[in-house]
Design a protein around this motif. Sequence first.
Motif, short mmCIF file in Angstrom:
data_model
loop_
_atom_site.label_atom_id
_atom_site.label_comp_id
_atom_site.label_asym_id
_atom_site.label_seq_id
_atom_site.Cartn_x
_atom_site.Cartn_y
_atom_site.Cartn_z
N LEU A 162 0.81 -1.21 0.00
CA LEU A 162 0.00 0.00 0.00
C LEU A 162 0.85 1.28 0.00
O LEU A 162 0.35 2.35 -0.34
CB LEU A 162 -0.95 0.01 1.20
N GLY A 163 2.10 1.17 0.37
CA GLY A 163 2.97 2.35 0.39
C GLY A 163 3.74 2.57 -0.90
O GLY A 163 4.58 3.47 -0.98
N VAL A 164 3.45 1.76 -1.93
CA VAL A 164 4.22 1.82 -3.18
C VAL A 164 3.26 2.06 -4.34
O VAL A 164 2.16 1.50 -4.39
CB VAL A 164 5.00 0.50 -3.39
N GLY A 165 3.69 2.86 -5.31
CA GLY A 165 2.86 3.16 -6.47
C GLY A 165 2.90 2.09 -7.54
O GLY A 165 3.87 1.35 -7.67
N ARG A 166 1.84 2.04 -8.33
CA ARG A 166 1.71 1.05 -9.40
C ARG A 166 2.85 1.18 -10.43
O ARG A 166 3.43 0.19 -10.85
CB ARG A 166 0.35 1.24 -10.07
N GLN A 167 3.19 2.41 -10.80
CA GLN A 167 4.24 2.61 -11.80
C GLN A 167 5.60 2.20 -11.26
O GLN A 167 6.45 1.67 -12.00
CB GLN A 167 4.27 4.07 -12.26
N ASP A 168 5.83 2.41 -9.96
CA ASP A 168 7.10 1.98 -9.36
C ASP A 168 7.29 0.48 -9.54
O ASP A 168 8.41 0.01 -9.82
CB ASP A 168 7.12 2.33 -7.87
N LEU A 169 6.21 -0.27 -9.36
CA LEU A 169 6.31 -1.72 -9.49
C LEU A 169 6.55 -2.14 -10.94
O LEU A 169 7.34 -3.05 -11.21
CB LEU A 169 5.02 -2.38 -8.98
N ARG A 170 5.91 -1.45 -11.88
CA ARG A 170 6.14 -1.78 -13.28
C ARG A 170 7.57 -1.45 -13.70
O ARG A 170 8.19 -2.19 -14.47
CB ARG A 170 5.11 -1.08 -14.15
N ASP A 171 8.10 -0.36 -13.19
CA ASP A 171 9.49 -0.02 -13.47
C ASP A 171 10.42 -1.10 -12.92
O ASP A 171 11.42 -1.47 -13.56
CB ASP A 171 9.84 1.34 -12.84
N TRP A 172 10.09 -1.60 -11.75
CA TRP A 172 10.89 -2.66 -11.12
C TRP A 172 10.84 -3.93 -11.97
O TRP A 172 11.87 -4.59 -12.19
CB TRP A 172 10.34 -2.94 -9.71
N LEU A 173 9.66 -4.27 -12.49
CA LEU A 173 9.52 -5.46 -13.33
C LEU A 173 10.28 -5.30 -14.65
O LEU A 173 10.97 -6.22 -15.10
CB LEU A 173 8.03 -5.72 -13.62
N VAL A 174 10.14 -4.13 -15.27
CA VAL A 174 10.82 -3.89 -16.55
C VAL A 174 12.33 -4.00 -16.38
O VAL A 174 13.03 -4.59 -17.22
CB VAL A 174 10.42 -2.51 -17.11
N ALA A 175 12.85 -3.44 -15.29
CA ALA A 175 14.30 -3.48 -15.05
C ALA A 175 14.81 -4.91 -14.92
O ALA A 175 15.98 -5.19 -15.22
CB ALA A 175 14.64 -2.68 -13.79
N ARG A 176 13.92 -5.82 -14.51
CA ARG A 176 14.32 -7.23 -14.33
C ARG A 176 13.80 -8.12 -15.45
O ARG A 176 13.89 -9.34 -15.37
CB ARG A 176 13.80 -7.72 -12.97
N GLN A 177 13.25 -7.50 -16.48
CA GLN A 177 12.72 -8.22 -17.64
C GLN A 177 11.72 -9.29 -17.23
O GLN A 177 11.74 -10.43 -17.73
CB GLN A 177 13.88 -8.83 -18.45
N ILE A 178 10.84 -8.92 -16.32
CA ILE A 178 9.77 -9.82 -15.86
C ILE A 178 8.47 -9.40 -16.54
O ILE A 178 8.08 -8.24 -16.49
CB ILE A 178 9.61 -9.75 -14.32
N ASP A 179 7.82 -10.35 -17.19
CA ASP A 179 6.58 -10.07 -17.91
C ASP A 179 5.38 -10.13 -16.98
O ASP A 179 5.39 -10.83 -15.96
CB ASP A 179 6.38 -11.08 -19.04
N TRP A 180 4.33 -9.44 -17.39
CA TRP A 180 3.05 -9.52 -16.70
C TRP A 180 1.94 -9.40 -17.73
O TRP A 180 2.20 -9.15 -18.91
CB TRP A 180 2.94 -8.44 -15.62
N ILE A 181 0.70 -9.59 -17.29
CA ILE A 181 -0.45 -9.58 -18.18
C ILE A 181 -1.31 -8.36 -17.87
O ILE A 181 -1.66 -8.12 -16.71
CB ILE A 181 -1.30 -10.86 -18.00
N ASP A 182 -1.63 -7.59 -18.89
CA ASP A 182 -2.54 -6.46 -18.72
C ASP A 182 -3.97 -6.93 -18.96
O ASP A 182 -4.32 -7.35 -20.07
CB ASP A 182 -2.19 -5.33 -19.70
N ASP A 183 -4.78 -6.90 -17.91
CA ASP A 183 -6.18 -7.32 -17.99
C ASP A 183 -6.96 -6.31 -18.84
O ASP A 183 -7.02 -5.13 -18.48
CB ASP A 183 -6.75 -7.40 -16.57
N PRO A 184 -7.59 -6.72 -19.94
CA PRO A 184 -8.33 -5.76 -20.77
C PRO A 184 -9.50 -5.10 -20.05
O PRO A 184 -9.92 -4.01 -20.43
CB PRO A 184 -8.82 -6.62 -21.94
N SER A 185 -10.01 -5.75 -18.99
CA SER A 185 -11.12 -5.15 -18.25
C SER A 185 -10.69 -3.89 -17.51
O SER A 185 -11.54 -3.11 -17.07
CB SER A 185 -11.71 -6.16 -17.26
N ASN A 186 -9.37 -3.68 -17.38
CA ASN A 186 -8.89 -2.45 -16.73
C ASN A 186 -9.15 -1.20 -17.57
O ASN A 186 -8.92 -0.08 -17.11
CB ASN A 186 -7.39 -2.56 -16.44
#
Length: 407
Positions: A162-186
């Motif tokens: 709860l203390g961390v932003g959504r974009q911070d986490l995506r930046d963290w994933l990108v830096a580690r080349q970790i994929d995720w799935i974007d839910d189209p319902s978003n």
Amino acid sequence: MTDSAARIHATLDRLAGDYPALGVAVSGGGDSIALMHLLADWSKGRRIMVATVDHGLRPGSAAEAQAVHRAATALGLHHTTLRWQRDNDLGNLMAQARDARLRLLSGWALRHDLPAVALGHTRDDQAETLMMRLARGSGIDGLSGMAERRQSFDVTWLRPMLGVGRQDLRDWLVARQIDWIDDPSNENEDFDRVRIRKAIAAMGLDAQALARAADHIRDARSALSHYAVKSADSATARNGALTLPRDAFRDAPPEIGRRLLIAGCRWITGADYPPRRATVQHALAAISAGSRVTLDGAIVTPSGDRLRLAREPAAALRSDPTPGPLWDNRWRITGLAPGQVIAAIGTAPLPDLDWRSSGLPRDEAAASPGIWQDGRLQAAPLLRPVRHISVTPLRGAADFRSLVISD
């Protein structure tokens, strides 16, 4: 380690450092995928298990669950897919899906002896929740947002991000080349949360500031809860009923009485959610007038300087018969013979049971557990103790105080 990862690890130390095992709910989106990887890094020998709930609402949901399975397996984590079978097409789909998700995850956690389940909500989710509830006219409880730790459905739920932003986490994933799935319902504006998310962006509101506002409201909520507990420190529990000091309703501000009544009702019924606000306000008005009232399966009776809360017989009769040991979300009963089940006594057998000598009021006697076999009452252990049958209430006075202050 980035600042965001270090912050989440520190929060996990605080929330879950004493747990030997932990579950994590992973949908496949960026937030929950990040949480799964961060938990794997943090675990230090703890047993971490992963679950994905497949609601079956989109054609690609099964493939997404399979992708999470592969990602979890690559980290050496056990993964389970939990599938929801919707009973009908009536009612609020999102509310039903949320409730089903929690129930499925709770059952999974209990089966695997997991004391808690971590959820991937972020600071952005907190901001969106605040705005959604503000739009609905929520009170201070709703506006205090999501809690880091919450107990419901017999499981502890943790939100360490709860203390961390959504974009911070995506930046963290990108830096580690970790994929995720974007839910189209978003992107589907049929959903309240999507519309609120886009409104926050369009107005240039700061998610961190909104989340901080929720924290401030939560601090005020905690102060109210603390005061409510103090005002009812003479509360007592006996034979599955709760008595509260009536002056806590008469002399304290109305909000205090509301909190006590909600906690008392949940103490009686074992419900995971509070009664609706309108029904609570009606009950408070009846109590103020000195009238007895029924609230969500609990009977509230003013008597002298006390207020007595007990199970409503009709609600107890609706509780399914069971061989035990748990019945009606209120009792633990052991010692039954094969073929016997637990169900409410009801009013019909009372004349033959000398219920008055038990000290229980008639309604409470009718709502108490009976031991039945082939449709015939074999024993009424609260009215006539039976040596080989043990009857223990699931909650005591301390549990009531915990409910007053719980999130």
